[in-house]
Design a protein around this motif. Structure first.
Motif, PDB file in Angstrom:
ATOM      1  N   LEU A  30       0.837  -1.205   0.000  1.00 19.04           N
ATOM      2  CA  LEU A  30       0.000   0.000   0.000  1.00 19.04           C
ATOM      3  C   LEU A  30       0.872   1.256   0.000  1.00 19.04           C
ATOM      4  N   SER A  31       0.426   2.272  -0.777  1.00 20.05           N
ATOM      5  CA  SER A  31       1.157   3.543  -0.739  1.00 20.05           C
ATOM      6  C   SER A  31       0.327   4.608  -0.012  1.00 20.05           C
ATOM      7  N   THR A  32      -0.774   4.199   0.586  1.00 17.99           N
ATOM      8  CA  THR A  32      -1.685   5.138   1.230  1.00 17.99           C
ATOM      9  C   THR A  32      -1.302   5.374   2.695  1.00 17.99           C
ATOM     10  N   ALA A  33      -1.849   6.471   3.254  1.00  9.62           N
ATOM     11  CA  ALA A  33      -1.651   6.725   4.688  1.00  9.62           C
ATOM     12  C   ALA A  33      -2.694   5.964   5.508  1.00  9.62           C
ATOM     13  N   ALA A  34      -3.927   5.865   4.988  1.00  7.41           N
ATOM     14  CA  ALA A  34      -5.002   5.271   5.792  1.00  7.41           C
ATOM     15  C   ALA A  34      -5.820   4.216   5.038  1.00  7.41           C
ATOM     16  N   LEU A  35      -6.117   4.462   3.767  1.00  6.88           N
ATOM     17  CA  LEU A  35      -7.032   3.542   3.075  1.00  6.88           C
ATOM     18  C   LEU A  35      -6.391   2.166   2.901  1.00  6.88           C
ATOM     19  N   GLY A  36      -7.126   1.152   3.349  1.00  9.80           N
ATOM     20  CA  GLY A  36      -6.614  -0.220   3.284  1.00  9.80           C
ATOM     21  C   GLY A  36      -5.805  -0.613   4.502  1.00  9.80           C
ATOM     22  N   ARG A  37      -5.625   0.338   5.429  1.00  9.92           N
ATOM     23  CA  ARG A  37      -4.804   0.056   6.614  1.00  9.92           C
ATOM     24  C   ARG A  37      -5.640  -0.135   7.882  1.00  9.92           C
ATOM     25  N   GLY A  38      -6.955   0.049   7.761  1.00  8.13           N
ATOM     26  CA  GLY A  38      -7.812  -0.208   8.923  1.00  8.13           C
ATOM     27  C   GLY A  38      -8.107  -1.695   8.988  1.00  8.13           C
ATOM     28  N   GLU A  39      -9.329  -2.005   9.415  1.00  8.09           N
ATOM     29  CA  GLU A  39      -9.744  -3.408   9.447  1.00  8.09           C
ATOM     30  C   GLU A  39     -10.050  -3.842   8.009  1.00  8.09           C
ATOM     31  N   VAL A  40      -9.469  -4.956   7.588  1.00  6.78           N
ATOM     32  CA  VAL A  40      -9.720  -5.432   6.223  1.00  6.78           C
ATOM     33  C   VAL A  40     -10.380  -6.797   6.298  1.00  6.78           C
ATOM     34  N   ARG A  41     -11.533  -6.905   5.668  1.00  6.75           N
ATOM     35  CA  ARG A  41     -12.215  -8.194   5.670  1.00  6.75           C
ATOM     36  C   ARG A  41     -12.322  -8.708   4.231  1.00  6.75           C
ATOM     37  N   TYR A  42     -11.807  -9.921   4.041  1.00 10.54           N
ATOM     38  CA  TYR A  42     -11.834 -10.542   2.710  1.00 10.54           C
ATOM     39  C   TYR A  42     -12.436 -11.936   2.847  1.00 10.54           C
ATOM     40  N   ALA A  43     -13.371 -12.271   1.991  1.00  7.77           N
ATOM     41  CA  ALA A  43     -13.970 -13.615   2.044  1.00  7.77           C
ATOM     42  C   ALA A  43     -14.316 -14.053   0.627  1.00  7.77           C
ATOM     43  N   ARG A  44     -14.460 -15.364   0.467  1.00  2.00           N
ATOM     44  CA  ARG A  44     -14.871 -15.828  -0.864  1.00  2.00           C
ATOM     45  C   ARG A  44     -16.247 -15.255  -1.199  1.00  2.00           C
ATOM     46  N   GLU A  45     -17.173 -15.349  -0.240  1.00  2.00           N
ATOM     47  CA  GLU A  45     -18.530 -14.869  -0.515  1.00  2.00           C
ATOM     48  C   GLU A  45     -19.012 -13.938   0.585  1.00  2.00           C
ATOM     49  N   MET A  46     -19.670 -12.883   0.197  1.00  2.00           N
ATOM     50  CA  MET A  46     -20.372 -12.013   1.149  1.00  2.00           C
ATOM     51  C   MET A  46     -21.750 -11.736   0.567  1.00  2.00           C
ATOM     52  N   THR A  47     -22.683 -11.310   1.416  1.00  2.00           N
ATOM     53  CA  THR A  47     -23.975 -10.885   0.875  1.00  2.00           C
ATOM     54  C   THR A  47     -23.727  -9.674  -0.010  1.00  2.00           C
ATOM     55  N   SER A  48     -23.192  -8.620   0.602  1.00  2.00           N
ATOM     56  CA  SER A  48     -22.871  -7.380  -0.093  1.00  2.00           C
ATOM     57  C   SER A  48     -21.742  -6.734   0.704  1.00  2.00           C
ATOM     58  N   THR A  49     -20.683  -6.334   0.023  1.00  2.00           N
ATOM     59  CA  THR A  49     -19.556  -5.720   0.754  1.00  2.00           C
ATOM     60  C   THR A  49     -20.021  -4.425   1.444  1.00  2.00           C
ATOM     61  N   ASN A  50     -20.969  -3.713   0.836  1.00  2.00           N
ATOM     62  CA  ASN A  50     -21.488  -2.500   1.486  1.00  2.00           C
ATOM     63  C   ASN A  50     -22.179  -2.825   2.812  1.00  2.00           C
ATOM     64  N   LEU A  51     -22.968  -3.901   2.744  1.00  2.00           N
ATOM     65  CA  LEU A  51     -23.736  -4.288   3.929  1.00  2.00           C
ATOM     66  C   LEU A  51     -22.806  -4.702   5.072  1.00  2.00           C
ATOM     67  N   VAL A  52     -21.813  -5.538   4.750  1.00  2.00           N
ATOM     68  CA  VAL A  52     -20.884  -6.026   5.776  1.00  2.00           C
ATOM     69  C   VAL A  52     -20.084  -4.851   6.345  1.00  2.00           C
ATOM     70  N   LEU A  53     -19.660  -3.954   5.464  1.00  2.00           N
ATOM     71  CA  LEU A  53     -18.834  -2.833   5.942  1.00  2.00           C
ATOM     72  C   LEU A  53     -19.652  -1.859   6.794  1.00  2.00           C
ATOM     73  N   ARG A  54     -20.927  -1.729   6.473  1.00  2.00           N
ATOM     74  CA  ARG A  54     -21.789  -0.868   7.308  1.00  2.00           C
ATOM     75  C   ARG A  54     -21.867  -1.407   8.722  1.00  2.00           C
ATOM     76  N   GLU A  55     -21.986  -2.739   8.815  1.00  2.00           N
ATOM     77  CA  GLU A  55     -22.010  -3.349  10.156  1.00  2.00           C
ATOM     78  C   GLU A  55     -20.692  -3.102  10.885  1.00  2.00           C
ATOM     79  N   MET A  56     -19.591  -3.230  10.145  1.00  2.00           N
ATOM     80  CA  MET A  56     -18.281  -2.958  10.756  1.00  2.00           C
ATOM     81  C   MET A  56     -18.191  -1.497  11.207  1.00  2.00           C
ATOM     82  N   ALA A  57     -18.730  -0.597  10.387  1.00  2.00           N
ATOM     83  CA  ALA A  57     -18.696   0.842  10.722  1.00  2.00           C
ATOM     84  C   ALA A  57     -19.481   1.094  12.007  1.00  2.00           C
ATOM     85  N   GLN A  58     -20.635   0.428  12.107  1.00  2.00           N
ATOM     86  CA  GLN A  58     -21.466   0.629  13.299  1.00  2.00           C
ATOM     87  C   GLN A  58     -20.794   0.070  14.546  1.00  2.00           C
ATOM     88  N   SER A  59     -19.877  -0.895  14.352  1.00  2.00           N
ATOM     89  CA  SER A  59     -19.127  -1.420  15.503  1.00  2.00           C
ATOM     90  C   SER A  59     -17.831  -0.638  15.712  1.00  2.00           C
TER      91      SER A  59
END
Ligand code: BT5
Length: 281
Positions: A30-59
């Motif tokens: 990564l050449s960024t200061a912050a993007l990609g350096r927080g919590e990163v979740r990668y999976a073969r399948e997700m319902t929707s990356t937006n949906l999962v990330l919203r839950e992470m944001a709320q936590s």
């Protein structure tokens, strides 16, 4: 053992390994200061990356956290539409931002994402243009869709989830969308998705910083250069229905359309569909 073999005989790496999206393969580059350096979740399948990330944001996940996957079972577009996200065929990705922006500027993040993805694929030879408000197109067909979800707090923007669905391989879209969809592979030999991701994050961080500092003025010049909507005749349908020339972008992201009677209309994203009078773009 496999690692050892791969190190000794890199040519043995199969296509799948070369296109690995797991964070170990790209995070250290990564050449960024912050993007990609927080919590990163990668999976073969997700319902929707937006949906999962919203839950992470709320936590409480930090600015720069992200979600990406190989396939989405419930990939979403705007207005309840669905997004095809077949396995291994695209970059199905969402980035969490906690930007310093007044609420009225939050919609402009869509433009930052469009610019960043356009630049990322241009780096690999794809001529991508931005179709207002949230599409990236190449030769008139949609290469990438963007879904922005903004959460407000009393003091202003709490967080923004910016989801991008980039079609990388030809299998990313179904045959019935072939007249209006495209993939990176339709134009060039597709690079590993992680390479596109790294460039996208770097460009996105840069455009967001400019937006925070200077508002629309910070990104306007590049947006105008890459827009295929501005200067064109467009049909707007939905909450508003009109035909005219798209002449500019307003401060909070509205499209300004001048109809033939000379009147200028502010068209807001989200509740309309915009088509070039001559076709999809
Ligand atoms: C969009 O919606 O273009 C936003 C798409 C955002 C997808 C990303 S993937 C990662 C993240 N997680 C999600 O759940 N979503 C985001 P819209 O402007 O409403 O366009 C949707 C329309 O595009 C559909 O109704 C189809 O006509 C078309 N479409 C669906 N899948 C497509 C694909 N793979 N390629 C091109 N067009 C597609």
């Amino acid at each position: 053992m496999q690692n050892l073999l791969n190190n000794l005989f890199p040519a043995r790496k199969n296509k799948e390994q070369a296109d690995d999206l797991s964070p170990e393969t790209w995070q250290k580059r990564l050449s960024t200061a912050a993007l990609g350096r927080g919590e990163v979740r990668y999976a073969r399948e997700m319902t929707s990356t937006n949906l999962v990330l919203r839950e992470m944001a709320q936590s409480g996940a930090a600015h720069g956290s992200l979600c990406l996957c190989e396939t989405q079972s419930a990939g979403r577009g705007r207005l309840g539409r669905s997004w095809h996200s077949p396995e291994g065929q695209g970059l199905w990705l969402s980035v969490l931002l906690r930007p310093c922006l007044p609420p009225e500027r939050a919609p402009l993040i869509t433009f930052c994402a469009a610019l960043a993805m356009a630049k990322a694929v241009q780096d690999f030879g794809v001529d991508a243009r931005i179709k207002w408000p949230n599409d990236l197109v190449s030769q008139g067909r949609k290469l990438c869709g963007i879904l922005l979800e903004v959460s407000m707090a009393a003091e202003g923007v709490d967080y923004v989830v910016v989801g991008t669905g980039l079609n990388v391989r030809k299998g990313a879209y179904p045959p019935e969308l072939a007249h209006q969809a495209a993939s990176v592979e339709d134009f060039v030999a597709p690079p590993p998705r992680a390479e596109i991701l790294l460039r996208y994050l770097a460009h996105l961080e840069d455009f967001i910083a400019r937006l925070e500092r200077d508002g629309l003025a910070g990104i306007a010049e590049e947006y105008h250069a890459l827009s295929c909507t501005l200067g064109s005749r467009v049909n707007v349908t939905g909450a508003a229905t009109l035909t005219g020339e798209a002449i500019a972008i307003g401060d909070s992201g509205a499209l300004l359309v001048r109809t033939d009677d000379g009147e200028v209309h502010r068209v807001l994203a989200g509740d309309v569909s915009v088509r070039g009078v001559m076709g999809y773009v």
